[in-house]
Every structure is written in structure tokens, then in C-alpha cells.
Design an enzyme around this catalytic site. Structure first.
Site, PDB file in Angstrom:
ATOM      1  N   GLY A 136      -0.626  -5.294  -2.373  1.00 40.31           N
ATOM      2  CA  GLY A 136       0.487  -4.382  -2.665  1.00 40.31           C
ATOM      3  C   GLY A 136       0.317  -2.998  -2.097  1.00 40.31           C
ATOM      4  O   GLY A 136       0.966  -2.054  -2.518  1.00 40.31           O
ATOM      5  N   SER A 192      -9.017   2.476   0.952  1.00 42.46           N
ATOM      6  CA  SER A 192      -8.250   1.314   0.513  1.00 42.46           C
ATOM      7  C   SER A 192      -7.777   1.526  -0.916  1.00 42.46           C
ATOM      8  O   SER A 192      -8.285   2.417  -1.618  1.00 42.46           O
ATOM      9  CB  SER A 192      -9.162   0.089   0.569  1.00 42.46           C
ATOM     10  OG  SER A 192      -8.547  -1.025  -0.031  1.00 42.46           O
ATOM     11  N   THR A 203      -1.928  -8.728   2.396  1.00 41.19           N
ATOM     12  CA  THR A 203      -3.092  -8.755   1.519  1.00 41.19           C
ATOM     13  C   THR A 203      -2.963  -9.882   0.512  1.00 41.19           C
ATOM     14  O   THR A 203      -1.866 -10.364   0.250  1.00 41.19           O
ATOM     15  CB  THR A 203      -3.238  -7.372   0.811  1.00 41.19           C
ATOM     16  OG1 THR A 203      -3.280  -6.382   1.815  1.00 41.19           O
ATOM     17  CG2 THR A 203      -4.477  -7.247  -0.045  1.00 41.19           C
TER      18      THR A 203
HETATM   19  O1  DON Z   1      -6.664  -1.683   1.761  1.00 41.61           O
HETATM   20  C1  DON Z   1      -5.545  -1.399   1.316  1.00 41.61           C
HETATM   21  O2  DON Z   1      -5.364  -0.772   0.320  1.00 41.61           O
HETATM   22  C2  DON Z   1      -4.305  -1.874   2.069  1.00 41.61           C
HETATM   23  N1  DON Z   1      -4.581  -2.054   3.458  1.00 41.61           N
HETATM   24  C3  DON Z   1      -3.790  -3.111   1.419  1.00 41.61           C
HETATM   25  C4  DON Z   1      -2.481  -3.533   2.073  1.00 41.61           C
HETATM   26  C5  DON Z   1      -1.645  -4.400   1.204  1.00 41.61           C
HETATM   27  O3  DON Z   1      -1.962  -4.658   0.065  1.00 41.61           O
HETATM   28  C6  DON Z   1      -0.369  -4.870   1.822  1.00 41.61           C
HETATM   29  N2  DON Z   1       0.306  -5.754   0.961  1.00 41.61           N
HETATM   30  N3  DON Z   1       0.809  -6.362   0.288  1.00 41.61           N
END
Ligand code: DON
Length: 604
Positions: free
Chosen positions: A504, A482, A418
């Protein structure tokens, strides 16, 4: 005023200490091998660390981009300098991120964007979240043994791939807010993909530690040399397949992605696993039917400031609203950063908010959003449960006013790439966009130069808990919950004052909450706020960032009943803040990027 001065002095001291620690960490990193997380095993580190780089605050006058990679930030800035809007810059930035930081976001994933339209004085939110294919059922992630799958069994499979939303989101934003021609926005990414870009230290490191990427032939051919070694830092990597994909979308619009050859290639890739149990069910119809949803932002007040974020299906904005409401009764400014009381209160506020998140948050088109969660009276009553002498250890969800339906809690421990982009333009517009392919390198499936997401693992693997349906269970066409929380904070005149957000995984709400408290209560500039150690609780242990002064608080927190876990806490906050003269008049901007990743601020 005295209090404020004392606090400021305290913060300066704390920050000096932090800077020393950061310097110490850097010197350790240059003399010893990097610390490695194992992406396949670390339950609380969505993205592995790749070292800490000290970064300076970047002041600028009227337009700027903060993004997770200098090439991406510079691409967005180039659009601003050509007279483009914040949205034009966001599109160019995203397209380059998908090339140079492919582990974290790209056109194979989804995103949420907040767009402040200065002319209309309105904040719009665009939901480009992935959707579950029409064939998906609640038992999607239940294995042959009747139990929920292990995270990576689900993630590294076609089953985790949702219908990507990012391309449709970029087009929808451009239609309303774009100034430059659509095609122009693709130029920086196409140039870099064709001419090549230098592999960054972080990209090399995440390729090196990943256990799964090599198993996909297209990814293996791209990310590794003939001997199967990751390309060294500085290697000039070209991605002609991505350039061709971008050329097609630049020419024909999102249609070229959702219909035609690229769509066929995605459908084929999702279904091509030798192991039948790993085959996904994404179809041409799912792709052709994808729609971006515009939603009402959620806005709330904290210490007199109006803060807005993304509503459900994100849980991040709601969790941040609840945490800040709980903290408002405490003298956070007086307690200061890195203090026992602040950490205790922030962790307890996290427990309460994450308990509600697990119980209630899901796609609002499938599960009605309990509006009472944001009721000021309810949020204050929840905050009143915080006992400063003793940790509640684990919070139970509350019963918000007006609740209609009972659900089971989502028991999934989200293991979760992300990226966050913050932009302002000289016209007064702003974009706060968090963009994702979920786990690092997503489903580790490369198609036409980009990676497919594994976003569907953000659903609860269990569909029922204690006989009740889980709100965030898989359902056809549904968007997984999310935690992404793009933020715009407004000033008293209704102009954007702070633009922020972070990757995160489920820790996003804690990273963003810390950054906001640091800027609002502790009066820190964005760079200092982001650099402060990360902390919080996701209704499990109290989590403190490894290698920071917070570690010293462990015994005292334990004495208050906390179970403390010291972990790598790799946020990726990018934040911009308006600067003011002594009379409070806006005079310019300043921006910060997370020292834990390769962020960069470009502006003038
Ligand atoms: O949408 C979400 O909350 C997660 N899929 C975000 C994933 C994420 O932040 C991974 N990384 N650093």
C-alpha cells in the site's frame, strides 16, 4: 466486562453493516463494469482496485500460509506439508508470487522479512531492500529544468532501478532457517511457469489499465496477445524465461542471479533506453556487491502486548509504534470501529507519525536513526497533542530526545506493487514478509521472465529542503526509505500470536495500524479486522475508503476541522492469529486475507 459486551455487540452490528456493504459492492461489480483507477494519475492509490470479494475466516491447526494469490499460498503450504519450515514456505510462496502476481513483487525487487525462530526464541529481521547503484548522486531525480522529475518520468526509466535484494534475502533466510533442500523450493514456481497458470481477474485488470507496460517489448510480448489486448481471465499463461531463470538460481544459488548471464541481462536492460536521460547506471559490481543486512527488530508495547516490526530503513514499524502509543490513552474499545472518535483519533495519530517519518527516517547506515522517536515519554507527549474536539490539520515533526543532526523534511508525495506473506509452521516458527517491486509492474522493464523494480523512487527527489539536506536523499549504495511493516505480535509466553502486514505504499502503516487496533481493541478476528474500511491520515487530508460506511462520517469530521478525501484504499493485508480456549490456552490458528485483492489462506 459490560463495556466489553457492549463493544462486541456494537462491532457485530458494524460488521454486519460492513458485510452488507461488501455484498452490495460485489453485486454492483458483477452487474456493472469495474471501477478503474488510472495508475498513472491517481496520487493516493498505489495499486488500482479490482473489486471486493467476500472472504471467509480460515481456521487451521498448526501450519498455514496467507498470501496474495491462491497459487502462491498453496505452493508455500505444499512445502509445509513436505516437512518444510516457515522460511521454506515463504521462499516457495515468493517465487510463485513473482509469476502469478508479477505486478506486485518478484526477484527483481526487494523485501523485508521477520523470522521468529522457535528453537532459539529469537526474532530476526532480514533487510533485502534494494540499494542505489555506486554511481548514484543526490540529484538523480532532478530534471534538466532543475526541478524534481514527475513521478512517472522517474519511475519508468532505468534510473529508478535499484540493485535487487530479494534473491539474496531468500538465500540468507534459507541458510539459517531452511529444512528442505533449496532446489525443492523452486519446484512449484518452475512447474507453473512451464505448464502455465490461469490469468487471474486482478492480473488482467491491472494489465488492462496500465499505461506503460506495453512500451517494453518483452512485457508486451508476455502480457498481451498479438493484437495488443491483455490476455483474458483464465488464459493459460506460460513463462519459460522465468522457469529458466529459476532453474539457474535453484542450481547455483543467488550467485546465478548476481553474477553471470542474468546479471548481464539486468545491467543491459537498465541501460538500453533510447532516451539518454532515462538510462540507468546499475553495474555488475553493484550486483556482485549486494548484501542482505540483519537488523535488530523494533519492539514496543500496546495494551500489554509486545509488537515487533522492521526498523529503518523502513519507516512503517516506527510510524505504527508512534500511532499506537498515541492511541493508547483513548478508550478505543469503547468507541468501537467506524466511530467518529476512533476515526478522528487514528487520523490525528497518523498526522503526528507521518510528520516525524518525513523528517527523520532514512537508511540508518547513512543517517543515524533518532532512537528518541521510540522513547515512550516522547511518543506519549506527541500523542498528548491530539485534541479530540479539533483536527490539527497538519502536524509538525517533533524533536525526539537525543537528536543530533537537523535535516530537512522529505517533501515527496509518494505516489506509489507490493505483497505480504504471513506464515506459521508446525515447529512454532513464523515468517512475516513484505515484498515489493515498488509501483505496479515496477519499472515496466522485463528481463528473463521477471520485472525490474523502480524502488529508487522511494528516495526523496529533492535532496535539500530549506537549505538542509533531506535525510532520505539519494546517495550511492543507500537503501531508500520504505513504509513496509511486517509485524509479529507476541503473547505473554513469548510465542507469536499475530503475524500481519500489507502493501500500500506510504499508506501501509495506516492499513496495518487499523488491522492491529481491530484485532487488539475491537477483538475482531483477522478476516473481520482486514475487511474493516481503511482510513487514516498521512499528514495531509483525512482519508476514508470509498464505498464504505466511513463515508457517512465526512460531515462530522469536517465539523472537527478535517479536510476529508474519499478514495480507493487498496490494502492487501494477510494476517494469522492464534486461537485460544476459554482459559486462554493456545489451541490453533485462524487466518484472513484482504477482500480487496486475491489473497488466500491455506493451512491444516
Ligand atoms: O517500500 C515501500 O514502502 C514501497 N515501495 C511499497 C510500495 C507499495 O506498497 C505499492 N503498493 N501497493
Amino acid at each position: 466486562m459490560n463495556n466489553l459486551l457492549n463493544t462486541t455487540k456494537k462491532i457485530v452490528l458494524i460488521y454486519k453493516n460492513r458485510a452488507l456493504v461488501a455484498l452490495a459492492v460485489i453485486s454492483v461489480l458483477v452487474t456493472t463494469p469495474m471501477l478503474h483507477a488510472q495508475p498513472g494519475t491517481a496520487p493516493s492509490a498505489p495499486e488500482p482496485p479490482s473489486g471486493i470479494a467476500n472472504k471467509a475466516l480460515v481456521p487451521f491447526k498448526s501450519q498455514g500460509v496467507a498470501a496474495a494469490n491462491p497459487l502462491a499460498a498453496n505452493a508455500g503450504f505444499r512445502m509445509l506439508k513436505q516437512g518444510g519450515s516457515a522460511v521454506d514456505a515463504a521462499i516457495a510462496t515468493q517465487l510463485v508470487l513473482g509469476l502469478v502476481e508479477p505486478q506486485s513483487s518478484g526477484i527483481g525487487g526487494g523485501a523485508f522479512a521477520l523470522v521468529h525462530d522457535a528453537k532459539q526464541k529469537i526474532l530476526r529481521t532480514y533487510d533485502g531492500r534494494e540499494t542505489a547503484p555506486a554511481a548514484a548522486t543526490p540529484s538523480r531525480f532532478i530534471g534538466a529544468d532543475g526541478l524534481p522529475m514527475k513521478f512517472y518520468d522517474a519511475a519508468i526509466s532505468g534510473k529508478s532501478v535499484g540493485t535487487p535484494g530479494t534473491v539474496a534475502l531468500l538465500q540468507a533466510m534459507h541458510k539459517r532457517h531452511g529444512k528442505l533442500p533449496w532446489k525443492t523450493l523452486f519446484a512449484p514456481a518452475i512447474e507453473l511457469a512451464e505448464n502455465g497458470f490461469a490469468v487471474s481477474p486482478r492480473l488482467r485488470e491491472v494489465v488492462r489499465v496500465d499505461r506503460f507496460l506495453k512500451d517494453d517489448p518483452a512485457a508486451r510480448a508476455y502480457f498481451y496477445d498479438a493484437a495488443g489486448e491483455p490476455w483474458p481471465v483464465g488464459h493459460v499463461l506460460k513463462n519459460p524465461a522465468y522457469a529458466a531463470t529459476l532453474r539457474a538460481i535453484a542450481k547455483s544459488g543467488a550467485k546465478a542471479f548476481y553474477e553471470g548471464e542474468i546479471a548481464d541481462a539486468m545491467v543491459a536492460a537498465v541501460g538500453e533506453y533510447a532516451d539518454e536521460s532515462k538510462r540507468g547506471d546499475l553495474t555488475r559490481t553493484d550486483l556482485a556487491n549486494y548484501r542482505v543486512v540483519e537488523r535488530e527488530p523494533i519492539c514496543f508495547n500496546y495494551r500489554g502486548r509486545k509488537i515487533c516490526s522492521m526498523p529503518a530503513p523502513s519507516s512503517g514499524g516506527v510510524a505504527i509504534a508512534q500511532m499506537l502509543a498515541a492511541l493508547e490513552r483513548f478508550p478505543m474499545a469503547q468507541w468501537g470501529a467506524n466511530s467518529l472518535d476512533s476515526v478522528h483519533a487514528m487520523a490525528e495519530a497518523g498526522r503526528l507519525a507521518y510528520a516525524d517519518r518525513a523528517q527523520y527516517l532514512a537508511d540508518p547506515e547513512f543517517v543515524e536513526f533518532p532512537k528518541g522517536l521510540l522513547d515512550p515519554g516522547y511518543m506519549q507527549a506527541r500523542g498528548a497533542l491530539i485534541d479530540m474536539g479539533k483536527s490539527m490539520k497538519r502536524a509538525e515533526p517533533g524533536t525526539p530526545p537525543g537528536l543530533k543532526l537537523a535535516h530537512g523534511a522529505d517533501p515527496t508525495a509518494v505516489l506509489t506493487g507490493t505483497s505480504h506473506i504471513s506464515i506459521v509452521d508446525k515447529f512454532g516458527n513464523a515468517v512475516s514478509m513484505t515484498t515489493t517491486i515498488e509501483d505496479i509492474f515496477g519499472a515496466r522493464k522485463m528481463v528473463r521472465g521477471f520485472l525490474l523494480n523502480n524502488e529508487l523512487t522511494d528516495f526523496s527527489m529533492r535532496f535539500e529542503e530549506n537549505g538542509k539536506p533531506v535525510a532520505n536523499r539519494v546517495q550511492a549504495g543507500k537503501r531508500p526509505r520504505s513504509t513496509m511493516a511486517p509485524i509479529v505480535v507476541y503473547d505473554a509466553r513469548g510465542n507469536p500470536d499475530i503475524i500481519a502486514g500489507s502493501p500500500g505504499g506510504s499508506a501501509i502503516a495506516n492499513y496495518v495500524m487499523k488491522t492491529l487496533v481491530a484485532m487488539i481493541d475491537w477483538n475482531l478476528d483477522p478476516q473481520a479486522a482486514i475487511a474493516l474500511p481503511n482510513l487514516g491520515s498521512r499528514n495531509g487530508p483525512t482519508e476514508l475508503e470509498k464505498g464504505t460506511p466511513l463515508e457517512a462520517l465526512k460531515p462530522e469530521l469536517e465539523a472537527r476541522g478535517h479536510s476529508v478525501s474519499i478514495i480507493d484504499f487498496t490494502s492487501g493485508v494477510q494476517a494469522l492469529q492464534r486461537t485460544r480456549d476459554a482459559k486462554g490456552r493456545a489451541i490453533g490458528w485462524r487466518g484472513g486475507a484482504d477482500p480487496r485483492r486475491e489473497g488466500h489462506v491455506a493451512g491444516d
